[in-house]
Design a protein around this motif. Structure first.
Motif, PDB file in Angstrom:
ATOM      1  N   LEU A  11       1.089  -1.296  -0.003  1.00 13.73           N
ATOM      2  CA  LEU A  11       0.031  -0.011  -0.008  1.00 13.73           C
ATOM      3  C   LEU A  11       0.896   1.352   0.152  1.00 13.73           C
ATOM      4  N   ARG A  31      12.793   0.548   6.298  1.00  8.63           N
ATOM      5  CA  ARG A  31      13.810  -0.112   7.071  1.00  8.63           C
ATOM      6  C   ARG A  31      15.028  -0.468   5.898  1.00  8.63           C
ATOM      7  N   ASN A 103      -5.914  -2.035   7.767  1.00  7.77           N
ATOM      8  CA  ASN A 103      -7.244  -2.671   8.163  1.00  7.77           C
ATOM      9  C   ASN A 103      -7.269  -2.532   9.853  1.00  7.77           C
ATOM     10  N   GLU A 269      -2.210 -10.986  10.309  1.00  8.53           N
ATOM     11  CA  GLU A 269      -2.864  -9.720  11.159  1.00  8.53           C
ATOM     12  C   GLU A 269      -3.782 -10.305  11.913  1.00  8.53           C
TER      13      GLU A 269
HETATM   14  N1  LIG Z   1      -2.121  -5.583   0.353  1.00  7.00           N
HETATM   15  C1  LIG Z   1      -3.673  -5.191   0.424  1.00  7.00           C
HETATM   16  O1  LIG Z   1      -4.115  -5.441  -0.722  1.00  7.00           O
HETATM   17  C2  LIG Z   1      -4.320  -4.524   1.129  1.00  7.00           C
HETATM   18  C3  LIG Z   1      -3.696  -4.299   2.695  1.00  7.00           C
HETATM   19  N2  LIG Z   1      -4.344  -3.542   3.625  1.00  7.00           N
HETATM   20  C4  LIG Z   1      -3.988  -3.348   4.863  1.00  7.00           C
HETATM   21  O2  LIG Z   1      -2.941  -2.267   4.806  1.00  7.00           O
HETATM   22  C5  LIG Z   1      -1.808  -2.441   5.777  1.00  7.00           C
HETATM   23  C6  LIG Z   1      -0.632  -2.700   5.126  1.00  7.00           C
HETATM   24  O3  LIG Z   1      -0.612  -3.731   4.327  1.00  7.00           O
HETATM   25  P1  LIG Z   1       0.522  -3.959   2.918  1.00  7.00           P
HETATM   26  O4  LIG Z   1       0.891  -2.794   2.372  1.00  7.00           O
HETATM   27  O5  LIG Z   1      -0.027  -5.108   2.058  1.00  7.00           O
HETATM   28  O6  LIG Z   1       1.711  -4.594   4.076  1.00  7.00           O
HETATM   29  P2  LIG Z   1       3.046  -5.201   3.535  1.00  7.00           P
HETATM   30  O7  LIG Z   1       3.789  -6.073   4.510  1.00  7.00           O
HETATM   31  O8  LIG Z   1       3.267  -5.103   2.128  1.00  7.00           O
HETATM   32  O9  LIG Z   1       3.857  -3.583   3.981  1.00  7.00           O
HETATM   33  C7  LIG Z   1       4.144  -3.205   5.444  1.00  7.00           C
HETATM   34  C8  LIG Z   1       5.579  -2.595   5.153  1.00  7.00           C
HETATM   35  O10 LIG Z   1       5.638  -1.620   6.433  1.00  7.00           O
HETATM   36  C9  LIG Z   1       7.048  -1.549   6.600  1.00  7.00           C
HETATM   37  N3  LIG Z   1       7.531  -1.247   8.064  1.00  7.00           N
HETATM   38  C10 LIG Z   1       6.988  -1.999   9.155  1.00  7.00           C
HETATM   39  N4  LIG Z   1       7.662  -1.519  10.223  1.00  7.00           N
HETATM   40  C11 LIG Z   1       8.271  -0.315   9.688  1.00  7.00           C
HETATM   41  C12 LIG Z   1       9.077   0.436  10.355  1.00  7.00           C
HETATM   42  N5  LIG Z   1       9.237   0.714  11.659  1.00  7.00           N
HETATM   43  N6  LIG Z   1       9.461   1.589   9.588  1.00  7.00           N
HETATM   44  C13 LIG Z   1       9.696   1.581   8.116  1.00  7.00           C
HETATM   45  N7  LIG Z   1       8.851   0.525   7.589  1.00  7.00           N
HETATM   46  C14 LIG Z   1       8.025  -0.248   8.121  1.00  7.00           C
HETATM   47  C15 LIG Z   1       7.506  -2.963   6.235  1.00  7.00           C
HETATM   48  O11 LIG Z   1       8.862  -2.945   5.978  1.00  7.00           O
HETATM   49  P3  LIG Z   1       9.810  -3.995   5.707  1.00  7.00           P
HETATM   50  O12 LIG Z   1       9.862  -4.270   4.298  1.00  7.00           O
HETATM   51  O13 LIG Z   1      11.294  -3.507   6.357  1.00  7.00           O
HETATM   52  O14 LIG Z   1       9.468  -5.350   6.604  1.00  7.00           O
HETATM   53  C16 LIG Z   1       6.738  -3.299   4.946  1.00  7.00           C
HETATM   54  O15 LIG Z   1       7.310  -2.935   3.767  1.00  7.00           O
HETATM   55  C17 LIG Z   1      -2.372  -3.620   6.589  1.00  7.00           C
HETATM   56  O16 LIG Z   1      -3.157  -3.357   7.526  1.00  7.00           O
HETATM   57  C18 LIG Z   1      -3.452  -4.516   5.475  1.00  7.00           C
HETATM   58  O17 LIG Z   1      -4.189  -5.429   5.993  1.00  7.00           O
HETATM   59  C19 LIG Z   1      -5.792  -2.975   3.098  1.00  7.00           C
HETATM   60  C20 LIG Z   1      -6.020  -3.034   1.913  1.00  7.00           C
HETATM   61  C21 LIG Z   1      -5.686  -3.890   0.843  1.00  7.00           C
END
Ligand SMILES: NC(=O)C1=CN([C@@H]2O[C@H](COP(=O)(O)OP(=O)(O)OC[C@H]3O[C@@H](n4cnc5c(N)ncnc54)[C@H](OP(=O)(O)O)[C@@H]3O)[C@@H](O)[C@H]2O)C=CC1
Ligand SMILES: CC(C)(CO)C(=O)C(=O)O
Length: 313
Positions: A11, A31, A103, A269
């Motif tokens: 996202l 990160r 979410n 999650e």
């Molecule tokens: N994917 C989808 O289709 C959908 C997702 N959602 C919701 O959106 C949210 C995000 O989902 P999504 O994008 O799929 O998740 P991802 O796992 O693809 O992305 C999450 C990102 O957050 C980063 N992150 C975590 N902690 C930190 C930090 N302390 N500093 C910097 N970066 C950090 C992770 O980094 P790293 O790469 O280093 O682990 C990772 O790249 C969730 O709640 C999901 O349920 C909602 C609608 C649709």
């Protein structure tokens, strides 16, 4: 306005990429591992709404590298939230207001307590996106709505500025004054949809063709409505019916990001969605038996279980 995209996952990379594409001043807060991939492969979006690619991607791995922040788009998973709080606190000190698009709902309480109610806006997203091995976004269908709005009347002006900020970007940005209800409506849908697809390990098409299995999703929707109402969130029977209609309208192969994560052996999650609903119900001395059952079934997968670990001998 300076936009910080907190997390360049599916996202974050999608919406951050769209904002960069529209010429907005955005920086990804990531990160180290993600930073390496951004340097090596850049950022790309493969989407039915149009592809985009950037070779030089603005990113920071420490908050000290970011001068000021106005809007912080928070796009981490629920299980990342606690570790993200110190950096979020720093960004709020730099002037940032946080717009979470996770979410679920439990993160609002955590964020408001740590960052101050004033600094947390309401948000959510309807999109189906994932990252490939290069960290490039694979956007599955044209839907890409990002809903946002004020959680307090004092945030109304800022939300109007955010609306202007998002306007030139090519995603569907929707400002609403009923964001809390919208967040709960999505929470109701996703708890049922992610629960049934992940527990059955099936896309919605096959689930739909087995009314007994679809009934689990319908019952979870009803439990979530009851929970919302216990917290004075006015989800209605019409919204329940609308959610059931979405189950009927989804494409055969449609599934949840939780189910996709489960198939890849990634963490789920589960605590953030189903676990939080159970905790909230307990506070009101209510029972949510279908949500509890799905939660218990999925518990072994919560920290990530590789397919090789789950195969029967
Ligand atoms: N994917 C989808 O289709 C959908 C997702 N959602 C919701 O959106 C949210 C995000 O989902 P999504 O994008 O799929 O998740 P991802 O796992 O693809 O992305 C999450 C990102 O957050 C980063 N992150 C975590 N902690 C930190 C930090 N302390 N500093 C910097 N970066 C950090 C992770 O980094 P790293 O790469 O280093 O682990 C990772 O790249 C969730 O709640 C999901 O349920 C909602 C609608 C649709
Ligand atoms: C169902 C969907 C794709 C809707 O946005 C979603 O939120 C998820 O799978 O996490």
């Amino acid at each position: 306005m300076k936009i910080v995209i907190f997390g360049a996952g599916a996202l974050g990379a999608y919406y951050g990429g769209r904002l960069l594409e529209s010429g907005r001043d955005a920086v990804f807060f990531v990160r180290e591992k993600r930073a390496e991939k951004l340097k090596r492969f850049g950022l790309a979006i493969h989407s039915p709404n149009g592809d985009a690619a950037f070779t030089e991607v603005p990113f920071a791995t420490r908050t000290e590298e970011i001068g000021k922040a106005d809007l912080v788009l928070l796009a981490v998973k629920g299980y990342h939230l606690r570790d993200a709080l110190p950096a979020l606190e720093e960004l709020v000190k730099k002037g940032g207001k946080v717009l979470p698009i996770l979410n679920g709902v439990e993160h609002y309480e955590v964020l408001q307590k740590k960052l101050g109610k004033e600094n947390v806006l309401g948000g959510l997203s309807y999109i189906m996106a994932s990252l490939d091995e290069h960290g490039h976004v694979i956007h599955a269908n044209p839907q890409d709505a990002l809903l946002f709005g004020p959680l307090a009347p004092s945030q109304e002006d800022f939300c109007a500025q955010v609306e202007d900020l998002f306007r030139p970007a090519s995603f569907t940005a929707i400002k609403t004054d009923a964001i809390e209800t919208a967040i709960w409506e999505k929470y109701m849908f996703i708890t049922a949809f992610s629960g049934v697809t992940s527990a059955a390990d099936l896309p919605i098409g096959i689930i739909r063709s087995h009314p007994e299995t679809l009934e689990i999703a319908r019952q979870i929707v009803k439990e979530m409505k009851r929970l919302a109402n216990l917290y004075q969130v006015p989800l209605t029977e019409e919204q329940v019916e609308k959610t059931e209609q979405i189950f009927q309208a989804l494409p055969e192969e449609g599934t949840s990001s939780m189910h996709r994560d489960k198939k890849k052996g990634l963490p789920l999650e589960l605590d953030h969605l189903h676990g939080a609903a159970l905790r909230m119900a307990e506070r009101k001395k209510a029972k949510l038996p279908y949500i509890q059952f799905v939660y218990q079934l999925l518990k072994p997968y919560e920290k990530g279980l590789k397919p090789s670990e789950t195969a029967a001998p």
